[in-house]
Design an enzyme around this catalytic site. Structure first.
Site, short mmCIF file in Angstrom:
data_model
loop_
_atom_site.label_atom_id
_atom_site.label_comp_id
_atom_site.label_asym_id
_atom_site.label_seq_id
_atom_site.Cartn_x
_atom_site.Cartn_y
_atom_site.Cartn_z
N GLY A 168 -0.30 2.86 16.13
CA GLY A 168 -0.25 1.40 15.97
C GLY A 168 0.94 0.94 15.12
O GLY A 168 1.89 1.56 15.15
N ARG A 250 -7.04 6.01 5.29
CA ARG A 250 -8.07 5.97 4.39
C ARG A 250 -8.45 7.36 3.86
O ARG A 250 -8.86 8.27 4.68
CB ARG A 250 -9.32 5.07 4.73
CG ARG A 250 -9.23 3.57 4.84
CD ARG A 250 -9.00 3.21 3.61
NE ARG A 250 -8.90 1.58 3.64
CZ ARG A 250 -7.72 1.02 3.59
NH1 ARG A 250 -6.76 1.53 3.54
NH2 ARG A 250 -7.80 -0.36 3.65
N GLU A 279 -11.20 6.42 -5.08
CA GLU A 279 -10.04 5.83 -5.71
C GLU A 279 -10.25 4.76 -6.86
O GLU A 279 -11.21 4.14 -6.68
CB GLU A 279 -9.46 5.06 -4.80
CG GLU A 279 -8.54 5.78 -3.62
CD GLU A 279 -7.66 4.91 -2.59
OE1 GLU A 279 -7.73 3.87 -2.71
OE2 GLU A 279 -7.40 5.59 -1.49
N HIS A 298 -2.49 5.27 -3.80
CA HIS A 298 -2.49 4.11 -2.65
C HIS A 298 -1.53 2.89 -3.05
O HIS A 298 -2.01 1.96 -3.51
CB HIS A 298 -4.01 3.44 -2.78
CG HIS A 298 -4.36 3.03 -1.72
ND1 HIS A 298 -5.63 2.78 -1.10
CD2 HIS A 298 -3.70 2.11 -0.56
CE1 HIS A 298 -5.85 2.18 -0.05
NE2 HIS A 298 -4.44 1.71 0.27
N SER A 301 1.39 -0.43 0.69
CA SER A 301 1.83 -1.67 0.79
C SER A 301 2.31 -2.25 -0.52
O SER A 301 2.54 -3.48 -0.69
CB SER A 301 0.75 -2.43 1.38
OG SER A 301 -0.41 -2.63 0.53
O1 LIG Z 1 -3.68 -2.84 3.92
C1 LIG Z 1 -4.26 -1.96 3.67
O2 LIG Z 1 -5.03 -1.43 4.27
C2 LIG Z 1 -4.08 -1.08 2.74
O3 LIG Z 1 -4.65 0.10 2.44
C3 LIG Z 1 -2.83 -1.13 1.90
O4 LIG Z 1 -2.95 -2.00 0.92
#
Ligand SMILES: O=C(O)C(=O)CO
Length: 333
Positions: A168, A250, A279, A298, A301
């Site tokens: 993706g 995940r 987590e 984690h 992002s």
């Molecule tokens: O956006 C998501 O699902 C993440 O795990 C990254 O923050």
């Protein structure tokens, strides 16, 4: 709906540390409440579920800025005017989709805007695991450098086969970023062939083939019933002895006990994880005793620009939902 008409609509943001860029979008149209459900202060992260439950009644939208599960209790408290849950994340396994669906509440997520940042972390994990950052950083900390010519040697990306599970947005961005590393071959697997794969020179194959052939196996799939623990003792057993497992999806994609055994017994070479279960991973978790595991907390992002982009997109989905326009990135339209 004019802004005048929407100003009496309340939107609840689930944490007190949401980017200003996203708040501005919301404040232009709505009355914004901010919970300190996840409260970030001098004392660190505090959860405050009560506050969230107190603020939600009467809200038309809920902006969710963590991976904590959205409970039925919270939806019950909200009331029937709740139109949308907007999660500021690509993954939405925490969002209680069946409950939202049953109640006719819309759900949006924030895919695409974070693909580059997460792919950068996939590359970082590949480098960190392949070049044994955990052991090497330990040497720096202890001052006991291993200076032998053939001691703490790592693995090359050059000439390797990289297998992407889930081509993706994140998987594709990872391939693009790795294309300067002289990778020998890109494989990918998933439900179906992707038209984008051609330009990336990535070859579609079965999961078994990918596991058999890849030097790097990168998990970039969402967590679903189907993908839960897809990496387990059976699938780890199909991987090469020099293989390196990377997970930016995940934690529950991986059976961590099986991964522990495979790393401990050197059945595979190493792993790099940006996501774990739970987590935070408790500091006494047995995984953290492994020299051939490189873990990040984690942060896929977690860049200034990407978190801002996610915040704006999450806010815009709410604006659309409450002004009768289609969601930009719908999960439940
Ligand atoms: O956006 C998501 O699902 C993440 O795990 C990254 O923050």
């Amino acid at each position: 709906l004019s802004t005048k008409m929407t100003k009496n609509l309340k939107v609840l943001v689930s944490s007190n540390d949401f980017p200003e860029s996203g708040l501005e979008v919301l404040k232009e149209h709505f009355t914004v409440l901010q919970s300190r459900y996840l409260h970030f202060g001098e004392e660190g992260v505090r959860e405050n579920k009560e506050e969230l439950l107190n603020l939600i009644p009467g809200c038309s939208a809920l902006l969710w800025s963590s991976h904590h599960p959205i409970s039925k209790e919270l939806l019950d408290k909200a009331g029937p005017q709740l139109k949308i849950v907007s999660t500021a994340s690509a993954g939405y396994n925490h969002a209680n989709v069946p409950e939202l669906k049953a109640r006719g509440i819309k759900l949006s997520n924030t895919p695409n805007v974070l693909s580059s940042a997460v792919a950068e972390i996939a590359v970082a994990l590949i480098l960190g695991a392949a070049r044994r950052f955990t052991e090497n950083l330990e040497q720096v900390k202890s001052g006991q450098w291993d200076i032998g010519f053939t001691k703490t040697l790592g693995q090359d990306i050059r000439g390797s086969t990289v297998g992407i599970i889930g081509l993706g947005g994140i998987g594709q961005a990872t391939v693009k970023r790795l294309s300067g590393f002289e990778v020998g071959k890109f494989l990918y697997t998933g439900h179906r062939e992707k038209p984008e794969a051609k330009a990336l020179n990535a070859e579609f194959t079965s999961l078994d083939n990918l596991l058999n052939q890849s030097d790097f196996v990168v998990l970039a799939v969402p967590l679903t019933d189907e993908t839960n623990r897809m990496i387990n003792s059976t699938t780890l057993g199909k991987m090469k002895k020099n293989a390196i497992l990377i997970n930016v999806g995940r934690g529950d994609l991986v059976d961590q006990d099986a991964l522990y055994d495979a790393l401990k017994n050197k059945q595979i070479y190493a792993a790099g994880l940006d996501v774990t279960t739970p987590e935070p991973l408790p500091k006494d978790n047995k995984l953290l005793t492994l020299p051939n595991l490189f873990v990040l907390p984690h942060i896929g992002s977690a860049t200034v620009r990407t978190r801002s982009d996610m915040a704006v997109l999450a806010a815009e989905n709410i604006v659309n939902a409450l002004t009768g326009k289609p969601l930009l990135t719908p999960v439940l339209p």
